[in-house]
Each structure stands twice: as structure tokens, then as C-alpha cells.
Design a protein around this motif. Structure first.
Motif, PDB file in Angstrom:
ATOM      1  N   TYR A   1      61.436  24.004  50.969  1.00  0.00           N
ATOM      2  CA  TYR A   1      60.584  25.059  50.481  1.00  0.00           C
ATOM      3  C   TYR A   1      59.437  24.770  49.753  1.00  0.00           C
ATOM      4  N   HIS A   2      59.667  23.620  48.868  1.00  0.00           N
ATOM      5  CA  HIS A   2      58.558  22.901  48.004  1.00  0.00           C
ATOM      6  C   HIS A   2      57.671  22.427  49.017  1.00  0.00           C
TER       7      HIS A   2
ATOM      8  N   ARG B   1      56.633  23.748  51.550  1.00  0.00           N
ATOM      9  CA  ARG B   1      55.997  24.996  51.906  1.00  0.00           C
ATOM     10  C   ARG B   1      55.194  25.941  50.879  1.00  0.00           C
ATOM     11  N   ILE B   2      55.141  25.464  49.719  1.00  0.00           N
ATOM     12  CA  ILE B   2      54.792  26.002  48.556  1.00  0.00           C
ATOM     13  C   ILE B   2      53.192  26.575  49.056  1.00  0.00           C
TER      14      ILE B   2
ATOM     15  N   GLU C   1      51.785  26.977  51.756  1.00  0.00           N
ATOM     16  CA  GLU C   1      51.926  27.936  52.810  1.00  0.00           C
ATOM     17  C   GLU C   1      52.291  29.411  52.242  1.00  0.00           C
ATOM     18  N   ALA C   2      53.364  29.273  51.371  1.00  0.00           N
ATOM     19  CA  ALA C   2      53.927  30.442  50.638  1.00  0.00           C
ATOM     20  C   ALA C   2      52.894  31.298  49.797  1.00  0.00           C
ATOM     21  N   LEU C   3      52.038  30.376  49.141  1.00  0.00           N
ATOM     22  CA  LEU C   3      51.149  31.003  48.195  1.00  0.00           C
ATOM     23  C   LEU C   3      50.039  31.700  48.876  1.00  0.00           C
TER      24      LEU C   3
ATOM     25  N   ARG D   1      50.494  32.841  52.096  1.00  0.00           N
ATOM     26  CA  ARG D   1      50.954  33.940  52.783  1.00  0.00           C
ATOM     27  C   ARG D   1      51.305  35.219  51.700  1.00  0.00           C
ATOM     28  N   ALA D   2      51.635  34.800  50.385  1.00  0.00           N
ATOM     29  CA  ALA D   2      51.770  35.687  49.321  1.00  0.00           C
ATOM     30  C   ALA D   2      50.601  36.702  49.138  1.00  0.00           C
TER      31      ALA D   2
ATOM     32  N   PRO E   1      50.891  40.280  52.000  1.00  0.00           N
ATOM     33  CA  PRO E   1      52.425  40.416  51.979  1.00  0.00           C
ATOM     34  C   PRO E   1      52.633  41.389  53.006  1.00  0.00           C
ATOM     35  N   VAL E   2      53.755  41.283  54.002  1.00  0.00           N
ATOM     36  CA  VAL E   2      54.217  42.053  54.905  1.00  0.00           C
ATOM     37  C   VAL E   2      55.249  43.082  54.234  1.00  0.00           C
TER      38      VAL E   2
ATOM     39  N   ALA F   1      60.867  45.702  55.582  1.00  0.00           N
ATOM     40  CA  ALA F   1      61.728  46.685  56.473  1.00  0.00           C
ATOM     41  C   ALA F   1      62.565  47.373  55.667  1.00  0.00           C
TER      42      ALA F   1
ATOM     43  N   GLN G   1      54.164  31.160  39.830  1.00  0.00           N
ATOM     44  CA  GLN G   1      53.527  31.647  41.169  1.00  0.00           C
ATOM     45  C   GLN G   1      54.186  31.078  42.331  1.00  0.00           C
ATOM     46  N   ALA G   2      54.582  29.675  42.316  1.00  0.00           N
ATOM     47  CA  ALA G   2      54.978  29.257  43.458  1.00  0.00           C
ATOM     48  C   ALA G   2      56.535  29.592  43.796  1.00  0.00           C
TER      49      ALA G   2
ATOM     50  N   ALA H   1      56.155  33.118  45.071  1.00  0.00           N
ATOM     51  CA  ALA H   1      55.603  33.042  46.585  1.00  0.00           C
ATOM     52  C   ALA H   1      56.637  32.290  47.467  1.00  0.00           C
ATOM     53  N   THR H   2      57.910  31.665  46.905  1.00  0.00           N
ATOM     54  CA  THR H   2      58.658  31.071  47.635  1.00  0.00           C
ATOM     55  C   THR H   2      59.821  32.139  47.947  1.00  0.00           C
TER      56      THR H   2
ATOM     57  N   ARG I   1      59.107  35.429  47.867  1.00  0.00           N
ATOM     58  CA  ARG I   1      58.878  36.471  48.856  1.00  0.00           C
ATOM     59  C   ARG I   1      58.664  35.834  50.545  1.00  0.00           C
ATOM     60  N   LEU I   2      58.500  34.595  50.500  1.00  0.00           N
ATOM     61  CA  LEU I   2      58.615  33.994  51.939  1.00  0.00           C
ATOM     62  C   LEU I   2      60.019  34.107  52.401  1.00  0.00           C
TER      63      LEU I   2
ATOM     64  N   GLU J   1      60.775  37.522  53.514  1.00  0.00           N
ATOM     65  CA  GLU J   1      59.999  38.010  54.857  1.00  0.00           C
ATOM     66  C   GLU J   1      60.500  37.322  55.837  1.00  0.00           C
TER      67      GLU J   1
ATOM     68  N   ALA K   1      63.730  38.548  57.162  1.00  0.00           N
ATOM     69  CA  ALA K   1      63.726  39.971  57.465  1.00  0.00           C
ATOM     70  C   ALA K   1      64.562  40.037  58.738  1.00  0.00           C
TER      71      ALA K   1
ATOM     72  N   ARG L   1      68.110  40.986  58.336  1.00  0.00           N
ATOM     73  CA  ARG L   1      68.521  42.412  58.266  1.00  0.00           C
ATOM     74  C   ARG L   1      68.242  43.313  59.212  1.00  0.00           C
ATOM     75  N   GLU L   2      67.417  43.108  59.911  1.00  0.00           N
ATOM     76  CA  GLU L   2      67.126  43.999  61.071  1.00  0.00           C
ATOM     77  C   GLU L   2      67.922  44.020  62.072  1.00  0.00           C
TER      78      GLU L   2
END
Ligand SMILES: [Fe+2]
Ligand SMILES: [Fe+2]
Lengths: 130, 315
Positions: free
Chosen positions: A11-12, A14-15, A17-19, A21-22, A25-26, A29, B282-283, B286-287, B289-290, B293, B296, B299-300
Motif C-alpha cells: 500500500y505504501h 501505491r500512496i 497512486e492512492a492520492l 485516485r482520491a 472518488p468513485v 456501491a 492524506q496518505a 487515500a489508502t 479509500r483505495l 474502492e 468493492a 461486496r458486490e
């Protein structure tokens, strides 16, 4: 001293990328699944006791989630799940309906005291008859 | 009776119930302010549980032994479980879980200051487990005595699990403290970095925090921030010294009464951090939320799963 260890976490990595994508936001569901109340039986012969609740789309998933949530350490031989809306309750405001309207000792084992009467009868029959 | 009289009578009955030490349950009438404050508090608490899983979870792949890896995984699973329990409790006060998560991701809802910092070495895992969970248990044992039934029931269970977290953290800390000079140095370094965030954990000093007399009367809050901080310090400072570690505060000492004196933390800095300006704020968001997402699809899939074996009726 080296303190870079944490940077190797996936995950780190990908920080950035995460930032990024944030920023877009999608929308989440719809997972507003029904609530299931969970009852755990610690061993055969014991009652099933309410321990909490989970959200799940169906009973099977509710059982899986309840197992993860409520039997990680506690002893368990069976779980029940019940749709919360299937449970009906008396209102707390009416809790006075449970208060005894009159002396209810006639319903209770403790309401009957036999030993003093037996003892009394025994001692009076021991008295020498005149 | 007028509406105002009715409200006054309800409030009177509510306060009398709380004063008797009775719990408030979801269906009960409660003052709007009580509902609002509790919902906010429990929501933040739930957020902290799942955000706290991130710094520790990032160390699972690098745990030094299999036993440590299993224990840390179990601890992180407990924390996510605490999040689940607490979001359920918060839901009984009005908001949906999805709404609460959205408020977390967007930065509208807060989470504990300590999870806005990086966990840089394995020693951090020990310090977090021992001292942060140790601080959390001071707060949570207190809150378990609070007036809201669902929260207090959840906290009783949570506290039982916290005692494992603290013991496991202590075990890691003791291993390092009794280990090689490098291990001791790594531990001291972790303590140095974590001390200030830990001192801030219970929130601003009573001199600064808004007067909470009503919340105390309603048993939403049972001790002030400074009282909790003092309780934590009395318990842990001697244990830290016992391991030969030094606390990075030149003004810290214990007086004859056992009271711990310390440098007042920088509360403006605290506010900056909890409002999203911490080194990892923020990191982490964002993590989180990632992960939400990208998972997801799980859950679906669950929602669509074929209903197979839920066919074990009990009657
Ligand atoms: Fe926790
Ligand atoms: Fe914990």
C-alpha cells in the motif's frame, strides 16, 4: 539508522497512486444491507445469548461475518442470526407492565417456608403427654 | 400539556435515568445534543479503529517471526472488528455506515491524532501496541461506564481484546529492550518519535477544551482529558523507566504524591494534525479509500452470491 522498512509495504508503494485516485472518488456501491442480530451458544446445553449484530445481504453471509466478529476467541458451538426487523419488543416506556401488581410470592419457591413448621410440629409431639 | 412542557418533562426523566446509573437504549427519547455528541464521538472512535489498522497492518509482511506475524494479524483483525462494532453502535444514533465512511474519506469526520503519523520501524509496532493501546484502554474503560447502552456493551468486549494488544505490544518492547544495542536504540528512537503524539492522544488540556459540564452530567464523558492523561502517565511512566528507556521530555518528573508533571503539548500542532495536516493524514485517507474502492467487487459479489446453505432452520 535504517528506518525505511515501512516503504516496502504494497500500500505504501501505491500512496502516490492512492492520492491521485482520491481526487476522483468513485461513488460507493449500495451496501446498505439488512441488519442481523447475532446469538451465540457457548456450549451445548447453554442458552443462545445475544452478542451483537452485523450487516449482510443474506443469512449465509450474516453467519460468516458473525463467526468472524463474535467467535474469534469466545467458545461457540452454534450461532443464530435473525433479521433485526423480525424481532418485536415491548416499549421501554411500558416497562411498568412487568412490575408485580400484588404480592407474587405464591408463584415463587421462596414463598413457601415448610421447615419451621415441621420442626415446630416435631418438637410439640415430643412433649410428654399429660 | 404544551409541547415545551412535554419536552421539559422528557428531559427531566432522561436526566433522572442517567443519574440513577441506568443505561439509555436506542428506542428511548434523548436530547438532540446527547444524540449528536455521542454519534460524533462514536463515529470518530470507529474511524480510529480502522485507520489504526493501517500503520500496524503495513508491518504484517515484515514481522520478524511467524508467531509475531500471527499475533499482529490477530491484533489488526481485532481493530477492524472494533470498527465494525462501533459503526453498528453509531448507526443506532442515525447515520448509515456508508455515510460515515464517506465522511471519513472526505476528511469531514476525524480520527485519532496518533494514526496521522508513520510507523517507521518494527519498534513502532511495539510502542503502538503497548502505549497507544494502553492509552486507549484508559479511555475505553472509562467510556464503558457511560450512559449509552450499546456503546458501553461494545466497549466491554473491546477492552477484553485490548488487554491482549497491550500485552503483545509490551512483549515486543521488552524483547527489544533486553536485546542487542541496535534493538535498544531502535526502541528508544521509536519512543522519541511517538512520545509527543501519545501525550496528545487524550486531546487538549482542560484549560483549553470547551467546558463539558453537561456531557459529564449525561455520562457521555466521565473524566476530563487531563485526568485521563494523568491516569495513563501514572501507570506507564514507571514501566518505561523500568526498561531503561528515557522519556524525551526534560520537564517530566513524578512528585511525592505520584502526580506526573510534564511539558504541555503544542495544542495548535495537535489541531493541525487532526484536521488532516499530519505527516501521513492524506496518505492514510487515500489508502483507506483505495482499499474501499478496490474491494468493492467483494461486496458486490456477496450481494449477488447464490443463497445456498442458509437453510438450517432452528424450528
Ligand atoms: Fe481497538
Ligand atoms: Fe487495540
Amino acid at each position: 539508522m535504517a528506518r525505511a522498512g515501512w516503504k516496502f509495504n504494497p500500500y505504501h508503494h501505491r500512496i502516490p497512486e492512492a492520492l491521485e485516485r482520491a481526487r476522483h472518488p468513485v461513488p460507493p456501491a449500495d451496501t446498505e444491507w439488512p441488519v442481523w442480530e447475532v446469538f451465540r451458544q457457548p456450549e451445548r446445553g447453554e442458552p443462545h445469548v445475544h452478542v451483537g449484530s452485523v450487516h449482510a445481504p443474506d443469512a449465509q453471509m450474516a453467519l460468516v461475518l458473525a463467526k468472524e466478529q463474535f467467535s474469534r476467541r469466545e467458545p461457540c458451538v452454534q450461532l443464530w442470526v435473525v433479521r433485526a426487523e423480525a424481532i418485536f419488543a415491548t416499549p421501554y416506556e411500558d416497562a411498568d407492565i412487568f412490575e408485580p401488581a400484588l404480592d407474587r410470592t405464591y408463584r415463587l419457591a421462596a414463598g413457601y417456608k415448610v421447615r419451621p413448621r415441621i420442626n415446630q410440629a416435631a418438637s410439640s409431639s415430643e412433649e410428654p403427654s399429660s | 400539556m404544551t409541547q415545551a412542557q412535554l419536552e421539559a418533562r422528557r428531559l427531566e426523566r432522561f436526566e433522572a435515568r442517567v443519574a440513577r446509573g441506568e443505561k439509555v437504549e436506542p428506542g428511548d427519547w434523548m436530547p438532540e445534543e446527547y444524540r449528536f455528541e455521542l454519534a460524533r464521538l462514536i463515529h470518530n472512535h470507529a474511524n480510529s479503529e480502522i485507520m489504526g489498522a493501517l500503520p500496524e497492518g503495513s508491518w504484517i509482511p515484515y514481522a520478524p517471526t511467524l508467531k509475531r506475524k500471527m499475533a499482529l494479524t490477530a491484533k489488526v483483525q481485532d481493530e477492524v472488528g472494533h470498527g465494525h462494532l462501533l459503526y453498528r453502535v453509531a448507526e443506532t444514533l442515525g447515520k448509515s455506515r456508508e455515510q460515515m465512511l464517506e465522511e471519513l474519506f472526505s476528511g469531514k469526520a476525524k480520527f485519532s491524532n496518533v494514526f496521522h503519523y508513520p510507523a517507521e520501524t518494527w519498534a513502532d509496532v511495539g510502542i503502538i501496541g503497548w502505549l497507544i493501546d494502553g492509552a486507549a484502554i484508559v479511555n475505553q474503560t472509562m467510556m464503558a461506564q457511560g450512559s449509552y447502552g450499546p456503546y458501553s456493551r461494545a466497549l466491554k468486549r473491546i477492552c477484553a481484546e485490548e488487554s491482549f494488544h497491550i500485552k503483545h505490544g509490551y512483549d515486543i518492547v521488552v524483547s527489544l529492550a533486553t536485546g542487542t544495542p541496535e534493538q535498544r536504540a531502535m526502541l528508544q528512537d521509536a519512543l522519541n518519535r511517538w512520545w509527543e503524539p501519545i501525550m496528545m492522544f487524550f486531546g487538549p488540556s482542560d484549560k483549553r477544551s470547551v467546558h463539558t459540564e453537561k456531557l459529564v452530567r449525561w455520562r457521555v464523558k466521565l473524566k476530563t482529558n487531563d485526568e485521563q492523561r494523568q491516569e495513563f502517565l501514572r501507570k506507564f511512566v514507571p514501566k518505561i523507566w523500568e526498561l531503561g528507556l528515557s522519556i524525551p521530555d526534560p520537564n517530566l518528573y513524578i512528585d511525592e504524591q505520584g502526580t506526573v508533571h510534564y511539558t504541555e503539548p503544542d495544542w495548535d500542532q495537535f489541531l493541525t494534525v487532526v484536521r488532516g495536516g499530519g505527516p501521513m493524514s492524506q496518505a492514510r485517507l487515500a489508502t483507506r479509500r483505495l482499499a474501499w474502492e478496490e474491494n468493492a467487487w467483494v461486496r458486490e459479489a456477496l450481494a449477488l452470491a447464490e443463497k445456498r446453505y442458509a437453510d438450517f432452520p432452528i424450528a
